[in-house]
Write a protein that holds these residues in place. Structure first.
Motif, mmCIF file in Angstrom:
data_model
loop_
_atom_site.group_PDB
_atom_site.id
_atom_site.type_symbol
_atom_site.label_atom_id
_atom_site.label_comp_id
_atom_site.label_asym_id
_atom_site.label_seq_id
_atom_site.Cartn_x
_atom_site.Cartn_y
_atom_site.Cartn_z
ATOM 1 N N ARG A 1 0.832 -1.216 0.000
ATOM 2 C CA ARG A 1 0.000 0.000 0.000
ATOM 3 C C ARG A 1 0.863 1.261 0.000
ATOM 4 O O ARG A 1 0.577 2.210 -0.724
ATOM 5 C CB ARG A 1 -0.940 0.016 1.202
ATOM 6 C CG ARG A 1 -2.168 -0.800 1.025
ATOM 7 C CD ARG A 1 -3.180 -0.516 2.136
ATOM 8 N NE ARG A 1 -4.355 -1.335 1.924
ATOM 9 C CZ ARG A 1 -4.758 -2.293 2.746
ATOM 10 N NH1 ARG A 1 -4.105 -2.524 3.872
ATOM 11 N NH2 ARG A 1 -5.826 -3.006 2.468
ATOM 12 N N ARG A 2 1.901 1.266 0.836
ATOM 13 C CA ARG A 2 2.794 2.434 0.892
ATOM 14 C C ARG A 2 3.476 2.645 -0.467
ATOM 15 O O ARG A 2 3.574 3.777 -0.936
ATOM 16 C CB ARG A 2 3.831 2.274 2.007
ATOM 17 C CG ARG A 2 3.257 2.439 3.397
ATOM 18 C CD ARG A 2 4.327 2.568 4.470
ATOM 19 N NE ARG A 2 5.363 1.558 4.394
ATOM 20 C CZ ARG A 2 5.340 0.376 5.010
ATOM 21 N NH1 ARG A 2 4.303 0.059 5.765
ATOM 22 N NH2 ARG A 2 6.352 -0.463 4.882
ATOM 23 N N TRP A 3 3.945 1.558 -1.081
ATOM 24 C CA TRP A 3 4.551 1.656 -2.412
ATOM 25 C C TRP A 3 3.545 2.251 -3.403
ATOM 26 O O TRP A 3 3.872 3.158 -4.164
ATOM 27 C CB TRP A 3 5.012 0.272 -2.891
ATOM 28 C CG TRP A 3 5.249 0.228 -4.361
ATOM 29 C CD1 TRP A 3 6.371 0.643 -5.026
ATOM 30 C CD2 TRP A 3 4.337 -0.223 -5.365
ATOM 31 N NE1 TRP A 3 6.204 0.467 -6.389
ATOM 32 C CE2 TRP A 3 4.965 -0.057 -6.614
ATOM 33 C CE3 TRP A 3 3.045 -0.754 -5.331
ATOM 34 C CZ2 TRP A 3 4.352 -0.405 -7.819
ATOM 35 C CZ3 TRP A 3 2.439 -1.107 -6.529
ATOM 36 C CH2 TRP A 3 3.091 -0.922 -7.748
ATOM 37 N N PHE A 4 2.318 1.737 -3.400
ATOM 38 C CA PHE A 4 1.304 2.201 -4.346
ATOM 39 C C PHE A 4 0.985 3.677 -4.125
ATOM 40 O O PHE A 4 0.867 4.430 -5.101
ATOM 41 C CB PHE A 4 0.034 1.350 -4.230
ATOM 42 C CG PHE A 4 -1.048 1.789 -5.174
ATOM 43 C CD1 PHE A 4 -0.958 1.526 -6.528
ATOM 44 C CD2 PHE A 4 -2.149 2.483 -4.705
ATOM 45 C CE1 PHE A 4 -1.949 1.948 -7.402
ATOM 46 C CE2 PHE A 4 -3.144 2.909 -5.571
ATOM 47 C CZ PHE A 4 -3.044 2.633 -6.927
ATOM 48 N N GLU A 5 0.866 4.100 -2.886
ATOM 49 C CA GLU A 5 0.571 5.510 -2.598
ATOM 50 C C GLU A 5 1.662 6.423 -3.148
ATOM 51 O O GLU A 5 1.370 7.467 -3.724
ATOM 52 C CB GLU A 5 0.389 5.720 -1.092
ATOM 53 C CG GLU A 5 -0.912 5.145 -0.574
ATOM 54 C CD GLU A 5 -0.985 5.102 0.948
ATOM 55 O OE1 GLU A 5 -0.107 5.681 1.626
ATOM 56 O OE2 GLU A 5 -1.928 4.467 1.462
ATOM 57 N N ARG A 6 2.916 6.024 -2.986
ATOM 58 C CA ARG A 6 4.031 6.832 -3.524
ATOM 59 C C ARG A 6 4.057 6.763 -5.052
ATOM 60 O O ARG A 6 4.127 7.785 -5.727
ATOM 61 C CB ARG A 6 5.375 6.322 -2.988
ATOM 62 C CG ARG A 6 5.681 6.683 -1.575
ATOM 63 C CD ARG A 6 7.118 6.310 -1.191
ATOM 64 N NE ARG A 6 7.546 4.988 -1.636
ATOM 65 C CZ ARG A 6 7.361 3.846 -0.976
ATOM 66 N NH1 ARG A 6 6.737 3.872 0.190
ATOM 67 N NH2 ARG A 6 7.798 2.708 -1.453
ATOM 68 N N ALA A 7 4.026 5.557 -5.587
ATOM 69 C CA ALA A 7 4.217 5.370 -7.034
ATOM 70 C C ALA A 7 3.057 5.922 -7.848
ATOM 71 O O ALA A 7 3.265 6.492 -8.923
ATOM 72 C CB ALA A 7 4.427 3.889 -7.341
ATOM 73 N N SER A 8 1.835 5.780 -7.358
ATOM 74 C CA SER A 8 0.678 6.210 -8.158
ATOM 75 C C SER A 8 0.524 7.730 -8.196
ATOM 76 O O SER A 8 -0.193 8.256 -9.040
ATOM 77 C CB SER A 8 -0.606 5.563 -7.645
ATOM 78 O OG SER A 8 -0.877 5.977 -6.330
ATOM 79 N N THR A 9 1.204 8.428 -7.307
ATOM 80 C CA THR A 9 1.155 9.892 -7.326
ATOM 81 C C THR A 9 2.433 10.506 -7.887
ATOM 82 O O THR A 9 2.567 11.726 -7.919
ATOM 83 C CB THR A 9 0.892 10.444 -5.906
ATOM 84 O OG1 THR A 9 1.924 9.992 -5.038
ATOM 85 C CG2 THR A 9 -0.474 9.985 -5.389
#
Length: 175
Positions: A43-51
């Motif tokens: 989730r943390r990876w996705f929050e960083r990468a998707s923004t």
């Protein structure tokens, strides 16, 4: 890209599915970081990468069924990016080719890229063969880049230029 193949942005609703693919032993063993990833870490990876404006996280589908995950990283004015991908575990033979072709068509048209770069550990023969089959050229090997990786220490580097992709796609259409 065939009418039944599509590329879409990865969304929060894809998190658990993509995590299951990523943690599958047939996928994770070839990753540069091959530990089991927790849902919280994912989730943390996705929050960083998707923004991150320099990244694109994608799901490739055929007939509305997911074929796998693709990411493009390093988007900038140079229009040269790195990519990574994995097909769904247990996918039928040929899935990687369909996934790769769809993602590269999307990248060279939608993102207007000049070059896509790829890498594979030297022991990942399937990825090396797929890069070559998609028209990538071998650009070098980083020796002993990952000395403790169980798949192999060397990192094989590839590049595909827009003109090479266009010629390949045009030649394929004429056959």
């Amino acid at each position: 890209m065939g009418a039944d193949v599509s590329v879409r942005a990865m969304g929060a609703g894809d998190l658990e599915t993509v995590l299951a693919w990523r943690n599958h032993p047939n996928v994770s063993r070839y990753m540069l970081t091959n530990h089991e990833i927790s849902l919280d870490e994912h989730r943390r990876w996705f929050e960083r990468a998707s923004t991150d404006a320099s990244r694109r996280l994608l799901i490739v589908e055929q007939c509305s069924r997911p074929l796998g995950f693709v990411h493009f990283n390093g988007l900038s004015a140079s229009r040269v990016v790195d990519w990574g991908f994995y097909a769904t575990p247990g996918a039928p033979k040929g899935t990687g080719t369909v996934l790769g072709e769809a993602a590269l068509d999307w990248a060279f048209t939608t993102l207007d890229l000049l070059k896509v770069c790829g890498q594979a550990l030297c022991g990942n023969g399937a990825s090396i063969r797929l890069h070559l089959a998609l028209g990538f050229r071998l650009e070098g090997t980083l020796r002993a880049q990952y000395p403790d990786h169980p798949v192999g220490p060397d990192l094989v580097c590839f590049g595909l230029l827009r003109e090479e992709w266009s010629r390949r796609r045009t030649a394929g259409a004429e056959e």
